[in-house]
Write a protein that holds these residues in place. Structure first.
Motif, PDB file in Angstrom:
ATOM      1  N   LYS A 190      40.097  72.210  62.789  1.00 31.60           N
ATOM      2  CA  LYS A 190      40.470  71.287  61.718  1.00 31.60           C
ATOM      3  C   LYS A 190      40.097  69.870  62.116  1.00 31.60           C
ATOM      4  CE  LYS A 190      44.332  70.383  58.565  1.00 31.60           C
ATOM      5  NZ  LYS A 190      45.758  70.685  58.286  1.00 31.60           N
ATOM      6  N   LEU A 191      39.333  69.203  61.253  1.00 28.82           N
ATOM      7  CA  LEU A 191      38.908  67.834  61.529  1.00 28.82           C
ATOM      8  C   LEU A 191      40.028  66.856  61.191  1.00 28.82           C
ATOM      9  CD1 LEU A 191      35.293  67.967  60.047  1.00 28.82           C
ATOM     10  CD2 LEU A 191      35.991  68.275  62.428  1.00 28.82           C
ATOM     11  N   PRO A 192      39.962  65.629  61.704  1.00 28.76           N
ATOM     12  CA  PRO A 192      41.014  64.642  61.419  1.00 28.76           C
ATOM     13  C   PRO A 192      41.223  64.391  59.926  1.00 28.76           C
ATOM     14  CG  PRO A 192      39.655  63.900  63.247  1.00 28.76           C
ATOM     15  CD  PRO A 192      38.994  65.127  62.697  1.00 28.76           C
ATOM     16  N   ASP A 193      40.165  64.563  59.123  1.00 30.01           N
ATOM     17  CA  ASP A 193      40.314  64.326  57.688  1.00 30.01           C
ATOM     18  C   ASP A 193      40.801  65.570  56.938  1.00 30.01           C
ATOM     19  OD1 ASP A 193      38.127  65.990  57.679  1.00 30.01           O
ATOM     20  OD2 ASP A 193      36.704  64.509  56.914  1.00 30.01           O
ATOM     21  N   GLY A 194      41.137  66.632  57.678  1.00 30.40           N
ATOM     22  CA  GLY A 194      41.690  67.829  57.057  1.00 30.40           C
ATOM     23  C   GLY A 194      40.682  68.915  56.752  1.00 30.40           C
ATOM     24  N   ARG A 195      39.382  68.625  56.865  1.00 36.91           N
ATOM     25  CA  ARG A 195      38.379  69.645  56.595  1.00 36.91           C
ATOM     26  C   ARG A 195      38.320  70.669  57.722  1.00 36.91           C
ATOM     27  NH1 ARG A 195      32.858  66.941  56.061  1.00 36.91           N
ATOM     28  NH2 ARG A 195      33.752  65.585  57.679  1.00 36.91           N
ATOM     29  N   ILE A 196      37.868  71.876  57.381  1.00 35.54           N
ATOM     30  CA  ILE A 196      37.683  72.935  58.366  1.00 35.54           C
ATOM     31  C   ILE A 196      36.207  72.976  58.746  1.00 35.54           C
ATOM     32  CG2 ILE A 196      37.856  75.401  58.800  1.00 35.54           C
ATOM     33  CD1 ILE A 196      40.532  73.984  58.605  1.00 35.54           C
ATOM     34  N   SER A 226      23.808  72.426  58.668  1.00 35.05           N
ATOM     35  CA  SER A 226      25.154  71.993  58.304  1.00 35.05           C
ATOM     36  C   SER A 226      25.209  71.546  56.846  1.00 35.05           C
ATOM     37  CB  SER A 226      25.612  70.855  59.227  1.00 35.05           C
ATOM     38  OG  SER A 226      26.899  70.398  58.861  1.00 35.05           O
ATOM     39  N   GLU A 227      24.219  70.775  56.422  1.00 37.96           N
ATOM     40  CA  GLU A 227      24.180  70.323  55.036  1.00 37.96           C
ATOM     41  C   GLU A 227      23.997  71.497  54.075  1.00 37.96           C
ATOM     42  OE1 GLU A 227      20.994  67.584  55.213  1.00 37.96           O
ATOM     43  OE2 GLU A 227      22.112  66.096  56.390  1.00 37.96           O
ATOM     44  N   PHE A 228      23.164  72.454  54.456  1.00 31.74           N
ATOM     45  CA  PHE A 228      22.927  73.633  53.615  1.00 31.74           C
ATOM     46  C   PHE A 228      24.186  74.485  53.497  1.00 31.74           C
ATOM     47  CE2 PHE A 228      22.083  78.240  54.030  1.00 31.74           C
ATOM     48  CZ  PHE A 228      21.554  78.499  52.763  1.00 31.74           C
ATOM     49  N   ARG A 229      24.890  74.644  54.613  1.00 33.69           N
ATOM     50  CA  ARG A 229      26.025  75.577  54.646  1.00 33.69           C
ATOM     51  C   ARG A 229      27.321  74.957  54.165  1.00 33.69           C
ATOM     52  NH1 ARG A 229      26.160  80.880  54.069  1.00 33.69           N
ATOM     53  NH2 ARG A 229      27.523  81.999  55.507  1.00 33.69           N
ATOM     54  N   THR A 230      27.519  73.654  54.414  1.00 35.63           N
ATOM     55  CA  THR A 230      28.810  73.026  54.110  1.00 35.63           C
ATOM     56  C   THR A 230      28.709  71.853  53.146  1.00 35.63           C
ATOM     57  OG1 THR A 230      28.750  71.415  55.929  1.00 35.63           O
ATOM     58  CG2 THR A 230      29.550  73.629  56.440  1.00 35.63           C
ATOM     59  N   GLY A 231      27.508  71.340  52.945  1.00 41.26           N
ATOM     60  CA  GLY A 231      27.359  70.179  52.078  1.00 41.26           C
ATOM     61  C   GLY A 231      27.515  68.858  52.794  1.00 41.26           C
TER      62      GLY A 231
END
Length: 353
Positions: A190-196, A226-231
């Protein structure tokens, strides 16, 4: 602090997703599409990208490792240190007098699997480049993991680096591999901004260390994936900060559903170890009374409530890594032995006499 991350629908088809990414986003050619002709000429990797500048060989980590690890662990734990517990748990190897030896043996066994993949990829790159020489090129061995818990990011990075450092008659191990990429969607944090965030990592090999343009190409591929898979762009993180993603089946037997429910809501977590011991013995005591006492049989719902309470206690004990021999009934005080309310997770349940 550990986190709980779930996914439904089972592991993703990472090889298919990456193949699509290579063909449509890296201007790649799947050499497997013409494998009959390529095989006649010799060994070859999965993909050639950017007009043959970048070669990628894809290896999917899909063989379960539980039995291999259990065999290694059981064969090395001193007999007088074998822990006693019910169910399954993650063992803290630091509790054993030879914990470092056990950890080293486990990592070594996992590393041999990775070494086999690296060796095969190296041969494939070497064979293809011998037939298709090019002055400048980048060869990438890609390790994909969608379901194997044991191949965590920190273990894979350490194991690959250890294999790369081992001496070789040629001077450099795997001289035809410029970089090893590792992508796992079995591990996330979990990233600091809440994203997984899923795990991606790269290890630069000796042939590319002094050729920065190769490293730049590898970084670009990682960012585009990363951009392809998660945006979004890839971010930095600790390799030992990832949790294993829990696969949730649409249909689960009751005992598995109860385990999952407890992981979602570990309601016994606030108890001290002493309080947990008392609660555990209340669970054991009620089960014994219902099985052997002269009591009216409880309803099916009540019975399942007692079974679930016992299972919740075992889950919490295993989470804390407590040896059940520390929870002997002789350690209870008379007050703690006194039977309280039935330890059911369902409110309103009572034992009927």
């Amino acid at each position: 602090m550990s986190i709980h991350i779930e996914r439904t629908g089972g592991p993703s088809d990472l090889p298919a997703a990456f193949a699509h990414f290579v063909v449509h986003h890296l201007h790649g050619l799947s050499l497997d599409d013409n494998k009959d002709e390529e095989a006649k000429r010799g060994k070859f990797p999965d993909f050639a990208c950017y007009r043959d500048l970048v070669l990628i060989e894809m290896k999917h980590l899909e063989t379960e490792q539980n039995e291999r690890i259990n065999e290694t662990y059981k064969g090395r734990v001193p007999a007088d240190e074998v822990p006693f517990f019910y169910g399954k748990r993650r063992l803290d190897l630091n509790q054993f007098s030879n914990g470092r030896e056990i950890a080293s043996a486990i990592v070594s066994k996992l590393a041999r699997t990775l070494e086999t993949h690296l060796s095969k990829a190296n041969d494939q790159f070497e064979g293809y480049r011998r037939r298709n020489p090019r002055k400048n090129s980048v060869s990438i061995c890609l390790l994909l993991n969608s379901k194997i818990d044991e191949f965590s990011p920190d273990v894979v990075i350490y194991a690959v680096q250890q294999k790369l450092r081992q001496p070789s008659p040629q001077g450099v191990r795997f001289p035809d591999i410029d970089a090893v990429l590792y992508i796992s969607e079995k591990h996330a944090q979990k990233l600091p901004d809440g994203r997984i965030a899923f795990a991606i990592a790269h290890i630069v090999c000796a042939p590319a260390i002094e050729q920065y343009w190769k490293i730049a190409i590898v970084d670009r591929i990682l960012q585009r994936w990363s951009e392809f898979r998660t945006g979004g762009a890839a971010v930095s993180g600790r390799p030992d900060g990832f949790a294993s993603v829990v696969d949730v089946s649409p249909q689960m037997p009751p005992h598995e559903a109860w385990k999952l429910a407890y992981r979602r809501n570990p309601h016994l977590r606030p108890l001290t170890n002493r309080q947990l011991m008392v609660h555990f013995h209340h669970c054991v005591g009620f089960s014994a009374l219902l099985s052997h006492g002269s009591w009216t049989m409880p309803s099916q719902e009540e019975h399942l409530g007692y079974v679930r309470s016992f299972g919740d206690a075992i889950e919490e004990i295993n989470h804390r890594g407590i040896d059940l021999r520390q929870f002997t009934p002789e350690g209870l005080t008379p007050q703690e032995r006194a039977t309280g309310s039935p330890p059911s997770s369902r409110p309103g349940t009572r034992v009927r006499r």
